[in-house]
Design an enzyme around this catalytic site. Sequence first.
Site, mmCIF file in Angstrom:
data_model
loop_
_atom_site.group_PDB
_atom_site.id
_atom_site.type_symbol
_atom_site.label_atom_id
_atom_site.label_comp_id
_atom_site.label_asym_id
_atom_site.label_seq_id
_atom_site.Cartn_x
_atom_site.Cartn_y
_atom_site.Cartn_z
ATOM 1 N N ALA A 35 0.843 -1.204 0.000
ATOM 2 C CA ALA A 35 0.000 0.000 0.000
ATOM 3 C C ALA A 35 0.876 1.252 0.000
ATOM 4 C CB ALA A 35 -0.892 0.002 1.232
ATOM 5 N N ASP A 36 0.307 2.365 -0.497
ATOM 6 C CA ASP A 36 0.973 3.653 -0.310
ATOM 7 C C ASP A 36 0.096 4.504 0.618
ATOM 8 O OD1 ASP A 36 -1.098 4.756 -1.856
ATOM 9 O OD2 ASP A 36 0.100 4.774 -3.685
ATOM 10 N N SER A 37 0.538 5.716 0.888
ATOM 11 C CA SER A 37 -0.166 6.522 1.898
ATOM 12 C C SER A 37 -1.615 6.789 1.485
ATOM 13 C CB SER A 37 0.582 7.835 2.130
ATOM 14 O OG SER A 37 0.648 8.564 0.920
ATOM 15 N N ASP A 39 -3.498 4.783 -0.295
ATOM 16 C CA ASP A 39 -4.261 3.538 -0.083
ATOM 17 C C ASP A 39 -4.716 3.447 1.369
ATOM 18 O OD1 ASP A 39 -3.893 2.643 -2.715
ATOM 19 O OD2 ASP A 39 -1.962 1.740 -2.232
#
Lengths: 78, 418
Positions: A35-37, A39
């Site tokens: 995930a990224d921020s 997400d």
Amino acid sequence: MSETADRVKKIVVEHLGVDADKVTEGASFIDDLGADSLDIVELVMAFEEEFGVEIPDDAAEKITTVKDAIDYIDQNKG
Amino acid sequence: MRRVVVTGLGLVTPLGGDVETTWQNLIEGKSGIAALTRFDVTDQKAKIAGEVKPKDHPWGFDPDKRVDFKVQRQVDPFIVYAIDAAGQALEDAGLVEMDDDLKQRTGVSIGSGIGGLPGIESESLVLSEKGPGRVSPHFVHGRLINLTSGQVSIKYGLMGPNHSVVTACSTGAHSIGDAARMIKDGDADVMLAGGAESTINPLGVAGFAQAKALNMSFNDRPEQASRPYDKNRDGFVMGEGAGVVVLEEYEHAKARGAKIYAEVVGYGLSGDAYHVTAPHPEGKGAELAMRMALRKAGMKPEDIDYVNAHGTSTMADTIELAAVKRVLGSDLGGASMSSTKSAIGHLLGGAGAVETIFCILAIRDQIVPPTLNLDDPDEGTEGVDLVPHKAKKRPVRAALNNSFGFGGTNASLIVKAV
């Protein structure tokens, strides 16, 4: 696994497209689940909708693992 | 002078999820236009469209082939179509694996006319019903037009020019023309170029219907609705999809033994300076764009064997035809001209790129695709080969694509056999 954990896990699988067996309680959203921020912002919104809780920004910032999410929800859901 | 050739093709259209399926269906005279299925059209005036078909359809598109699951969830369909078409084109060109140096000399120029209208529509409903705290964090970058080029560059690691044209229905042609220039100027050796669109959503269909642009009188006969040059035409049919080509500097392509489809030799641009939606009644802007493209190509009118017309199935068709006659001659100098929008509808920002690919395939296979539904040709079409109903085998040395957009923006592209 608790009912909360099952539902959290389902949301994570749906949003991140990862295999369910990777979503362990100790898994980190960013380091283990890709995930990224942004997400995480989306996941937090999905948890809020699913459990009817409000997760303020300062609490959301501390949710980095699947377990963090489950614990926060169990402690705060009405 | 650096020359620019086409070495890869990619298509997502209402007639197929790839180049060969689309082209075969087009040549066989099939129509991709049908009853609109994506939402309830009870209250809409236009009830038909050229939808990209789902993956279980014989001509369907499978987004899972080339687009990551997470990206599919975050972006509007036009970006999904662009990523897939770009991937097809890279695979076709044999350029999926590139070294870092080539990646820095490879750019992307994929545009869209409107962008993420379906997502803008659905998120404004979320805002209105649930408040700002429920708007998706992916809302903005999942709808932006240049995220076509952005997503493709991220997926394939392409660090050359990253560009996106927004010129309504001329977008696809301008995207390819601009990208060819970037190669000529030395900004890049390889460019992925094209256009994508997907606005078959309630707001998009209603908006074009209210502008009196869409066909509304053939809702019960969708396959007959797009009928360029026919007396009974009365508006365009919405299509969707994407077309992307790999453009490459000629010596670069030759040195690596690439398959070369055609050369991009002419690019003309103009403005109508007349009206927001209607073309200039004498087609002056269209004529200027075609003449510029011919001049840049150093070609004579009789060198053109096929014209893929803008031909949207509106009153503007005969204005364009009159302009083409002034440029090529009253019999088009022996060229054939067809409108493939008769089969796939109007792909708006994707149209110019998809139709340029049809020009390239016409050169490859020496066959020109038909104008469907041309049962009763309008006045002014006499003595012109508009390729009614059936594809036609004929020599095609060079082909011209016309694309004209709202705001009076015109582009003409000429491709020729190498």
